[in-house]
Design an enzyme around this catalytic site. Structure first.
Site, PDB file in Angstrom:
ATOM      1  N   ASN A   7      -4.083   6.841   6.560  1.00 23.87           N
ATOM      2  CA  ASN A   7      -4.413   5.781   7.516  1.00 23.87           C
ATOM      3  C   ASN A   7      -3.245   5.936   8.573  1.00 23.87           C
ATOM      4  O   ASN A   7      -2.027   6.026   8.356  1.00 23.87           O
ATOM      5  CB  ASN A   7      -3.788   4.501   6.811  1.00 23.87           C
ATOM      6  CG  ASN A   7      -3.699   3.238   7.986  1.00 23.87           C
ATOM      7  OD1 ASN A   7      -4.081   3.377   9.156  1.00 23.87           O
ATOM      8  ND2 ASN A   7      -3.156   2.193   7.497  1.00 23.87           N
ATOM      9  N   LYS A   9      -2.611   4.506  11.467  1.00 25.70           N
ATOM     10  CA  LYS A   9      -2.078   3.748  12.178  1.00 25.70           C
ATOM     11  C   LYS A   9      -1.951   4.221  13.601  1.00 25.70           C
ATOM     12  O   LYS A   9      -2.948   4.693  14.155  1.00 25.70           O
ATOM     13  CB  LYS A   9      -0.594   3.183  11.396  1.00 25.70           C
ATOM     14  CG  LYS A   9      -0.970   3.004  10.120  1.00 25.70           C
ATOM     15  CD  LYS A   9       0.509   2.400   9.588  1.00 25.70           C
ATOM     16  CE  LYS A   9       0.582   2.396   7.958  1.00 25.70           C
ATOM     17  NZ  LYS A   9       1.621   1.647   7.436  1.00 25.70           N
ATOM     18  N   HIS A  92      -6.124  -5.014   6.467  1.00 21.73           N
ATOM     19  CA  HIS A  92      -4.582  -4.254   6.257  1.00 21.73           C
ATOM     20  C   HIS A  92      -3.582  -5.294   6.347  1.00 21.73           C
ATOM     21  O   HIS A  92      -3.800  -6.099   7.292  1.00 21.73           O
ATOM     22  CB  HIS A  92      -4.633  -3.120   7.003  1.00 21.73           C
ATOM     23  CG  HIS A  92      -3.216  -2.226   6.810  1.00 21.73           C
ATOM     24  ND1 HIS A  92      -2.108  -2.587   7.166  1.00 21.73           N
ATOM     25  CD2 HIS A  92      -3.341  -0.976   6.026  1.00 21.73           C
ATOM     26  CE1 HIS A  92      -1.422  -1.766   6.582  1.00 21.73           C
ATOM     27  NE2 HIS A  92      -2.134  -0.827   5.994  1.00 21.73           N
ATOM     28  N   GLU A  94      -0.891  -5.037   7.831  1.00 23.14           N
ATOM     29  CA  GLU A  94      -0.397  -5.139   9.133  1.00 23.14           C
ATOM     30  C   GLU A  94      -1.336  -5.993  10.194  1.00 23.14           C
ATOM     31  O   GLU A  94      -0.691  -6.822  10.950  1.00 23.14           O
ATOM     32  CB  GLU A  94      -0.090  -3.997   9.751  1.00 23.14           C
ATOM     33  CG  GLU A  94       1.026  -3.133   9.448  1.00 23.14           C
ATOM     34  CD  GLU A  94       0.902  -1.808   8.934  1.00 23.14           C
ATOM     35  OE1 GLU A  94       0.165  -1.057   9.691  1.00 23.14           O
ATOM     36  OE2 GLU A  94       1.774  -1.139   8.205  1.00 23.14           O
ATOM     37  N   GLU A 164      -2.543  -2.810  -1.832  1.00 20.87           N
ATOM     38  CA  GLU A 164      -1.378  -2.406  -1.322  1.00 20.87           C
ATOM     39  C   GLU A 164      -0.482  -3.552  -1.105  1.00 20.87           C
ATOM     40  O   GLU A 164      -0.378  -4.380  -0.437  1.00 20.87           O
ATOM     41  CB  GLU A 164      -1.866  -2.167   0.259  1.00 20.87           C
ATOM     42  CG  GLU A 164      -2.794  -0.975   0.497  1.00 20.87           C
ATOM     43  CD  GLU A 164      -2.647  -0.234   1.870  1.00 20.87           C
ATOM     44  OE1 GLU A 164      -2.367   1.134   1.697  1.00 20.87           O
ATOM     45  OE2 GLU A 164      -2.602  -0.861   2.757  1.00 20.87           O
ATOM     46  N   GLY A 170       5.129   1.500   3.839  1.00 17.78           N
ATOM     47  CA  GLY A 170       5.997   1.920   4.962  1.00 17.78           C
ATOM     48  C   GLY A 170       7.757   1.671   4.445  1.00 17.78           C
ATOM     49  O   GLY A 170       8.532   2.053   5.206  1.00 17.78           O
ATOM     50  N   SER A 210       3.931   3.536   0.350  1.00 17.99           N
ATOM     51  CA  SER A 210       4.602   4.637   0.148  1.00 17.99           C
ATOM     52  C   SER A 210       4.375   5.649  -0.995  1.00 17.99           C
ATOM     53  O   SER A 210       5.158   6.243  -1.677  1.00 17.99           O
ATOM     54  CB  SER A 210       6.236   4.091  -0.392  1.00 17.99           C
ATOM     55  OG  SER A 210       6.659   3.331   0.770  1.00 17.99           O
ATOM     56  N   GLY A 231      -0.201   6.238   4.305  1.00 16.50           N
ATOM     57  CA  GLY A 231       0.095   5.908   5.724  1.00 16.50           C
ATOM     58  C   GLY A 231       0.948   7.234   6.068  1.00 16.50           C
ATOM     59  O   GLY A 231       0.399   8.122   6.344  1.00 16.50           O
ATOM     60  N   GLY A 232       2.291   6.930   6.087  1.00 18.72           N
ATOM     61  CA  GLY A 232       3.321   7.955   6.498  1.00 18.72           C
ATOM     62  C   GLY A 232       3.155   9.259   6.002  1.00 18.72           C
ATOM     63  O   GLY A 232       3.204  10.222   6.922  1.00 18.72           O
TER      64      GLY A 232
HETATM   65  C1  PEP Z   1      -0.519   1.929   4.507  1.00 18.90           C
HETATM   66  O1  PEP Z   1      -0.222   1.417   5.529  1.00 18.90           O
HETATM   67  O2  PEP Z   1      -1.977   1.634   4.284  1.00 18.90           O
HETATM   68  C2  PEP Z   1       0.073   2.447   3.820  1.00 18.90           C
HETATM   69  C3  PEP Z   1       0.046   2.691   2.569  1.00 18.90           C
HETATM   70  O3  PEP Z   1       1.370   3.021   4.243  1.00 18.90           O
HETATM   71  P1  PEP Z   1       2.702   4.043   3.764  1.00 18.90           P
HETATM   72  O4  PEP Z   1       1.993   5.074   2.889  1.00 18.90           O
HETATM   73  O5  PEP Z   1       3.478   4.498   4.838  1.00 18.90           O
HETATM   74  O6  PEP Z   1       3.325   3.063   2.954  1.00 18.90           O
END
Ligand code: PEP
Length: 248
Positions: A7, A9, A92, A94, A164, A170, A210, A231-232
């Site tokens: 993802n 973002k 999501h 966010e 999640e 994050g 994460s 994500g990251g």
């Molecule tokens: C996400 O935003 O779906 C996510 C899992 O982010 P991160 O891996 O950065 O925690």
């Protein structure tokens, strides 16, 4: 086979994404996993062009449920399909927290995605407060039941769920393997009960929050965790590659 879906973002420039796709193409080619990436809307034409005849699956990060009309700034399922989009993240945290998306809105988007042959990636998860107050199961049950209102049993194989926990997204602190596995099993049981399914393996649930190249092996080794929404750690192919290549 595990689902490993990035993802992005609101990250990466067009030039960065071009070289990203060039590297990911080779990585996906050599993997037996489902390799996907959800990009900002404006890069869907680029994804359409660069992922053609590759093993990369791509998706959007959001959509609106109406077909067309006076909805300034919104994008419909039809528009996503114009660029051969396969998946779309819906609900999501966010979007729920920053843009105040409700369970009812999530449900409308899920129904519209399914009606347009898109694979919704439905995100659910509790906040830190909710977990500390032992509300996790109740919150997840509500989010799932509301997201799936009026969704027919035969559409379930078109849906990917993502657990999640909001406190893990994050933050660099993922859920423990025990918590992730137990909660994902609980999510599968709720859905199985709703649709009278015997086989939990028919329901795809990813873990997100994460997940990285260091904790990936432990998390992805769990039997109920069907993959990761990342994500990251998906923003650089060098890192994402290490997760994609984890041997279970
Ligand atoms: C996400 O935003 O779906 C996510 C899992 O982010 P991160 O891996 O950065 O925690």
């Amino acid at each position: 086979m595990k689902y490993l879906i990035g993802n992005h973002k609101m990250n990466l420039s067009e030039a960065e994404l071009k070289s990203y796709f060039k590297s990911l193409k080779k990585i996906a080619k050599n993997s037996s996993n489902f390799v996907g990436v959800c990009v900002p809307y404006v890069y869907l034409p680029l994804a359409n062009k660069m992922c053609k005849n590759t093993k990369i699956h791509y998706g959007a990060q959001n959509m609106f449920y109406e077909k067309n009309g006076a909805f300034t700034g919104e994008i419909s399922a039809d528009m996503l399909k114009d660029f051969n989009t396969e998946m779309v993240i819906i609900g999501h945290s966010e979007r729920r927290n920053i843009f105040k998306e409700t369970d009812e809105l999530v449900n409308k988007k899920v129904l519209s995605a399914l009606a347009n042959n898109l694979k919704p990636i439905i995100c659910v998860g509790e906040t830190k407060d909710e977990r500390e107050n032992k509300q996790t199961n109740k919150v997840l049950k509500t989010q799932i039941k509301k997201a799936l209102a009026n969704v027919e049993a035969q559409s379930l194989n078109q849906i990917i769920f993502a657990y999640e926990p909001v406190w893990a997204i994050g933050t660099g602190v993922s859920a423990t393997v025990e918590v992730a596995e137990k909660t994902i099993k609980f999510i599968k049981e709720i859905i199985a009960k709703m649709y009278d399914l015997q086989d939990l393996n028919k329901i795809i649930v990813l873990y997100g929050g994460s997940l990285n190249e260091k904790n990936g092996f432990e998390l992805l080794s769990q039997s109920h965790i069907d993959g990761g929404l990342i994500g990251g750690a998906s923003l650089k192919t060098e890192k994402f590659e290490k997760i994609i290549n984890i041997k279970i």
